[in-house]
Design a protein around this motif. Structure first.
Motif, PDB file in Angstrom:
ATOM      1  N   GLY A 187      44.175  95.845  18.863  1.00  0.00           N
ATOM      2  CA  GLY A 187      43.669  97.404  18.420  1.00  0.00           C
ATOM      3  C   GLY A 187      42.456  96.736  18.170  1.00  0.00           C
ATOM      4  N   LEU A 188      41.586  98.289  17.863  1.00  0.00           N
ATOM      5  CA  LEU A 188      40.982  98.564  16.830  1.00  0.00           C
ATOM      6  C   LEU A 188      39.561  97.137  16.961  1.00  0.00           C
ATOM      7  CD1 LEU A 188      42.535  99.452  13.709  1.00  0.00           C
ATOM      8  CD2 LEU A 188      40.574 100.942  14.946  1.00  0.00           C
ATOM      9  N   ASP A 189      38.771  96.640  16.475  1.00  0.00           N
ATOM     10  CA  ASP A 189      37.871  95.695  16.041  1.00  0.00           C
ATOM     11  C   ASP A 189      38.110  94.374  17.018  1.00  0.00           C
ATOM     12  OD1 ASP A 189      39.438  95.255  13.755  1.00  0.00           O
ATOM     13  OD2 ASP A 189      37.829  94.009  13.474  1.00  0.00           O
ATOM     14  N   THR A 190      38.694  94.068  17.199  1.00  0.00           N
ATOM     15  CA  THR A 190      39.347  93.151  18.030  1.00  0.00           C
ATOM     16  C   THR A 190      39.785  93.775  19.623  1.00  0.00           C
ATOM     17  OG1 THR A 190      40.937  92.346  16.791  1.00  0.00           O
ATOM     18  CG2 THR A 190      41.917  91.458  18.827  1.00  0.00           C
ATOM     19  N   ALA A 191      40.429  95.275  19.948  1.00  0.00           N
ATOM     20  CA  ALA A 191      40.008  95.687  21.348  1.00  0.00           C
ATOM     21  C   ALA A 191      38.943  95.081  21.829  1.00  0.00           C
ATOM     22  CB  ALA A 191      40.770  96.655  21.152  1.00  0.00           C
ATOM     23  N   LEU A 192      37.848  95.509  20.726  1.00  0.00           N
ATOM     24  CA  LEU A 192      36.629  95.760  21.073  1.00  0.00           C
ATOM     25  C   LEU A 192      35.294  94.882  21.554  1.00  0.00           C
ATOM     26  CD1 LEU A 192      35.039  98.291  18.787  1.00  0.00           C
ATOM     27  CD2 LEU A 192      35.668  98.855  20.530  1.00  0.00           C
ATOM     28  N   GLU A 193      35.955  92.754  20.659  1.00  0.00           N
ATOM     29  CA  GLU A 193      35.711  91.947  21.118  1.00  0.00           C
ATOM     30  C   GLU A 193      35.965  91.847  22.491  1.00  0.00           C
ATOM     31  OE1 GLU A 193      37.139  90.061  17.441  1.00  0.00           O
ATOM     32  OE2 GLU A 193      35.300  91.324  16.812  1.00  0.00           O
ATOM     33  N   LEU A 194      37.473  91.934  22.794  1.00  0.00           N
ATOM     34  CA  LEU A 194      38.419  91.767  24.170  1.00  0.00           C
ATOM     35  C   LEU A 194      37.688  92.282  25.490  1.00  0.00           C
ATOM     36  CD1 LEU A 194      41.817  91.542  23.250  1.00  0.00           C
ATOM     37  CD2 LEU A 194      40.675  89.475  23.847  1.00  0.00           C
ATOM     38  N   LEU A 195      36.719  93.923  24.907  1.00  0.00           N
ATOM     39  CA  LEU A 195      36.462  94.181  26.260  1.00  0.00           C
ATOM     40  C   LEU A 195      34.890  94.423  26.148  1.00  0.00           C
ATOM     41  CD1 LEU A 195      38.263  97.489  25.369  1.00  0.00           C
ATOM     42  CD2 LEU A 195      38.640  95.761  27.330  1.00  0.00           C
ATOM     43  N   CYS A 196      34.203  93.294  25.716  1.00  0.00           N
ATOM     44  CA  CYS A 196      33.340  92.769  25.357  1.00  0.00           C
ATOM     45  C   CYS A 196      32.404  94.709  25.580  1.00  0.00           C
ATOM     46  CB  CYS A 196      32.498  92.218  26.723  1.00  0.00           C
ATOM     47  SG  CYS A 196      32.942  90.994  27.394  1.00  0.00           S
ATOM     48  N   ILE A 197      32.438  95.531  24.165  1.00  0.00           N
ATOM     49  CA  ILE A 197      31.378  96.178  23.264  1.00  0.00           C
ATOM     50  C   ILE A 197      31.237  95.640  21.839  1.00  0.00           C
ATOM     51  CG2 ILE A 197      32.056  98.752  22.906  1.00  0.00           C
ATOM     52  CD1 ILE A 197      34.452  99.082  24.504  1.00  0.00           C
ATOM     53  N   GLU A 198      29.552  96.155  22.558  1.00  0.00           N
ATOM     54  CA  GLU A 198      29.423  96.048  21.025  1.00  0.00           C
ATOM     55  C   GLU A 198      29.991  96.305  19.697  1.00  0.00           C
ATOM     56  OE1 GLU A 198      24.832  95.532  19.031  1.00  0.00           O
ATOM     57  OE2 GLU A 198      25.100  96.536  21.321  1.00  0.00           O
ATOM     58  N   VAL A 199      29.921  95.612  18.947  1.00  0.00           N
ATOM     59  CA  VAL A 199      30.595  96.559  17.271  1.00  0.00           C
ATOM     60  C   VAL A 199      29.346  96.388  16.730  1.00  0.00           C
ATOM     61  CG1 VAL A 199      32.223  95.799  15.157  1.00  0.00           C
ATOM     62  CG2 VAL A 199      32.865  95.362  17.645  1.00  0.00           C
ATOM     63  N   PRO A 200      28.758  98.476  16.538  1.00  0.00           N
ATOM     64  CA  PRO A 200      27.672  98.043  14.493  1.00  0.00           C
ATOM     65  C   PRO A 200      28.135  97.661  13.832  1.00  0.00           C
ATOM     66  CG  PRO A 200      28.324 100.470  16.416  1.00  0.00           C
ATOM     67  CD  PRO A 200      29.537  99.591  16.878  1.00  0.00           C
ATOM     68  N   ARG A 201      26.984  97.267  13.116  1.00  0.00           N
ATOM     69  CA  ARG A 201      26.975  96.726  12.141  1.00  0.00           C
ATOM     70  C   ARG A 201      28.012  97.711  11.195  1.00  0.00           C
ATOM     71  NH1 ARG A 201      21.633  94.156  10.200  1.00  0.00           N
ATOM     72  NH2 ARG A 201      21.932  93.058  11.572  1.00  0.00           N
ATOM     73  N   GLU A 202      27.240  98.540  10.977  1.00  0.00           N
ATOM     74  CA  GLU A 202      28.297  99.830  10.079  1.00  0.00           C
ATOM     75  C   GLU A 202      29.018  99.836   9.869  1.00  0.00           C
ATOM     76  OE1 GLU A 202      23.883 100.226  10.990  1.00  0.00           O
ATOM     77  OE2 GLU A 202      25.033 100.097  12.365  1.00  0.00           O
ATOM     78  N   VAL A 203      29.971  99.844  11.510  1.00  0.00           N
ATOM     79  CA  VAL A 203      31.840 100.310  11.627  1.00  0.00           C
ATOM     80  C   VAL A 203      32.150  98.860  11.143  1.00  0.00           C
ATOM     81  CG1 VAL A 203      32.820  99.785  13.878  1.00  0.00           C
ATOM     82  CG2 VAL A 203      31.181 101.297  13.304  1.00  0.00           C
ATOM     83  N   GLU A 204      31.622  97.116  11.324  1.00  0.00           N
ATOM     84  CA  GLU A 204      31.556  96.039  10.963  1.00  0.00           C
ATOM     85  C   GLU A 204      32.017  96.313   9.159  1.00  0.00           C
ATOM     86  OE1 GLU A 204      29.576  93.103  12.575  1.00  0.00           O
ATOM     87  OE2 GLU A 204      30.940  92.776  13.921  1.00  0.00           O
ATOM     88  N   GLU A 205      31.036  96.657   8.686  1.00  0.00           N
ATOM     89  CA  GLU A 205      31.237  97.024   7.389  1.00  0.00           C
ATOM     90  C   GLU A 205      31.563  98.111   6.863  1.00  0.00           C
ATOM     91  OE1 GLU A 205      26.557  98.584   6.375  1.00  0.00           O
ATOM     92  OE2 GLU A 205      26.022  96.194   7.128  1.00  0.00           O
ATOM     93  N   GLN A 206      32.404  99.240   7.622  1.00  0.00           N
ATOM     94  CA  GLN A 206      33.114 100.016   7.280  1.00  0.00           C
ATOM     95  C   GLN A 206      34.559  99.407   6.945  1.00  0.00           C
ATOM     96  OE1 GLN A 206      33.254 103.454   5.733  1.00  0.00           O
ATOM     97  NE2 GLN A 206      30.917 103.190   5.670  1.00  0.00           N
ATOM     98  N   LEU A 207      34.644  98.948   7.920  1.00  0.00           N
ATOM     99  CA  LEU A 207      36.076  97.583   8.462  1.00  0.00           C
ATOM    100  C   LEU A 207      36.688  96.997   6.974  1.00  0.00           C
ATOM    101  CD1 LEU A 207      36.458  97.096  11.714  1.00  0.00           C
ATOM    102  CD2 LEU A 207      37.429  98.892  10.590  1.00  0.00           C
ATOM    103  N   ARG A 208      35.275  96.424   7.156  1.00  0.00           N
ATOM    104  CA  ARG A 208      34.913  94.618   6.222  1.00  0.00           C
ATOM    105  C   ARG A 208      35.519  95.917   4.141  1.00  0.00           C
ATOM    106  NH1 ARG A 208      30.539  93.878   6.437  1.00  0.00           N
ATOM    107  NH2 ARG A 208      30.597  92.009   8.376  1.00  0.00           N
ATOM    108  N   LEU A 209      35.289  96.860   4.060  1.00  0.00           N
ATOM    109  CA  LEU A 209      35.368  97.816   3.351  1.00  0.00           C
ATOM    110  C   LEU A 209      36.855  97.929   3.114  1.00  0.00           C
ATOM    111  CD1 LEU A 209      31.489  99.717   2.484  1.00  0.00           C
ATOM    112  CD2 LEU A 209      33.239  97.861   1.351  1.00  0.00           C
ATOM    113  N   ARG A 210      37.285  98.491   3.635  1.00  0.00           N
ATOM    114  CA  ARG A 210      38.394  99.290   4.591  1.00  0.00           C
ATOM    115  C   ARG A 210      39.974  98.432   4.113  1.00  0.00           C
ATOM    116  NH1 ARG A 210      39.460 104.430   5.862  1.00  0.00           N
ATOM    117  NH2 ARG A 210      41.361 104.000   5.509  1.00  0.00           N
TER     118      ARG A 210
END
Length: 355
Positions: free
Chosen positions: A49-72
């Motif tokens: 799920g989450l960003d792993t699912a996005l990567e498997l589905l070839c959906i671009e993960v916006p940089r801002e989303v990556e930063e929020q996940l990293r902080l959490r």
């Protein structure tokens, strides 16, 4: 005997240009290999799920989303989350301590089914989810992945992620706004039927739907649009097709990132082209100029420096004024929540007038 390298060659060894599609395919291949290795270590079917699912589905993960996940992931959930993220509420995070950002994310539907495995981070989601299986690996489908992200990211990131799932490019497009709206209604009916509390951030999903638009090519385009709207400018058309005639009389079709067609003013994010496309770019600008379009180029710095953001808004307002339009920008930008409230109020007013 060592051979001295030119500075340009040294730079070329550090810089690699890669199209968005190629980057997404490369990331999918890397993530798929890691998921297969993890699945090989257990007989139970893993759901990613989450960003792993996005990567498997070839959906671009916006940089801002990556930063929020990293902080959490660097810090545990706040203490207030103990009530908001209980299993009855639909969401619970397995991690009591910070976990590496590169861990794969897997899903569990109950406390009993949670897994502790090296390199995996388990999150609990007690609602039914749609999944997709490809190459023997199962992950959460795009719509439900977007819903789950509301527990991790803010309103801005939800809009960016939603737009990333509705790309203009047919190869990258998964969904439409109607798909998002339909899934939201289904999910809310399911909550009511089962007597469950809404997961954290669900209200932001509804707000995000008022701001999301189909057809964007990149997260910066969405950011530019939100910036203009936050200052009270009307919502521009996204990637509007424009047909022009070239020197030989042949028709050429171009897509404008953000356009105000009533004034023939367009705003374009300049970050997608490389040096080899310069000549085509210049020809495009010339033909659009011949067709009486006024183009405003935006760079990354225009988005991240306050004075330049204000300057961009003034430029757009000025170009509109030169074309006979009148747009009065706000002195201070609205927050996205204020923008959604204003949009909802206008929609209600329109409904009353229609009645």
């Amino acid at each position: 005997m060592s051979t001295k390298k030119s500075r340009l060659l040294e730079q070329s060894e550090r810089i690699h240009f890669e199209s968005t599609k190629v980057a997404l395919l490369r990331k999918r291949a890397e993530t798929l290999a890691r998921c297969r290795e993890a699945q090989s270590r257990t007989s139970r079917q893993l759901v990613f799920g989450l960003d792993t699912a996005l990567e498997l589905l070839c959906i671009e993960v916006p940089r801002e989303v990556e930063e929020q996940l990293r902080l959490r992931r660097r810090a545990p959930f706040p203490s207030s989350a103990s009530t908001q993220c209980s299993p009855s509420n639909g969401w619970r995070d397995e991690a009591a301590e910070p976990t590496p950002a590169e861990d794969l994310v897997i899903l569990a539907d109950s406390r009993a089914s949670r897994r502790r495995m090296r390199g995996l981070r388990c999150v609990q989601w007690s609602h039914p989810v749609e999944t997709i299986t490809s190459c023997g690996i199962t992950c959460v489908a795009p719509l439900d992945t977007w819903l789950m992200f509301a527990s991790y990211v803010g309103l801005t990131e939800l809009v960016l992620l939603g737009d990333a799932m509705m790309r203009r490019d047919a190869d990258m497009r998964w969904l439409s706004l109607d798909d998002f709206d339909r899934r939201m209604r289904e999910f809310e009916r399911d909550l009511e039927y089962k007597g469950l509390s809404a997961p954290r951030g669900l209200r932001n999903c509804r707000r995000a739907l008022r701001l999301m638009r189909e057809g964007a090519d990149s997260p910066p385009e969405t950011q530019v649009r939100l910036l203009l709207e936050s200052y009270g400018l009307p919502c521009p058309a996204v990637n509007m097709p424009v047909d022009v005639t070239d020197e030989r009389g042949a028709k050429q079709r171009y897509y404008l990132d953000l356009a105000f067609p009533q004034w023939r003013v367009a705003v374009e994010y300049d970050g997608r082209h490389h040096a080899e496309a310069w000549e085509n770019d210049q020809r495009r600008i010339k033909l659009l100029g011949d067709a009486q379009w006024s183009l405003i180029n935006v760079t990354r710095n225009d988005l991240y420096e306050e004075s330049r953001r204000e300057g961009l808004v003034r430029s757009v307002v000025d170009r509109i004024a030169r074309r006979g339009g009148k747009v009065t920008p706000l002195g201070m930008p609205m927050s996205l929540r204020q923008l959604t409230d204003r949009r909802r109020s206008r929609a209600r007013l329109g409904d009353r007038e229609g009645q």
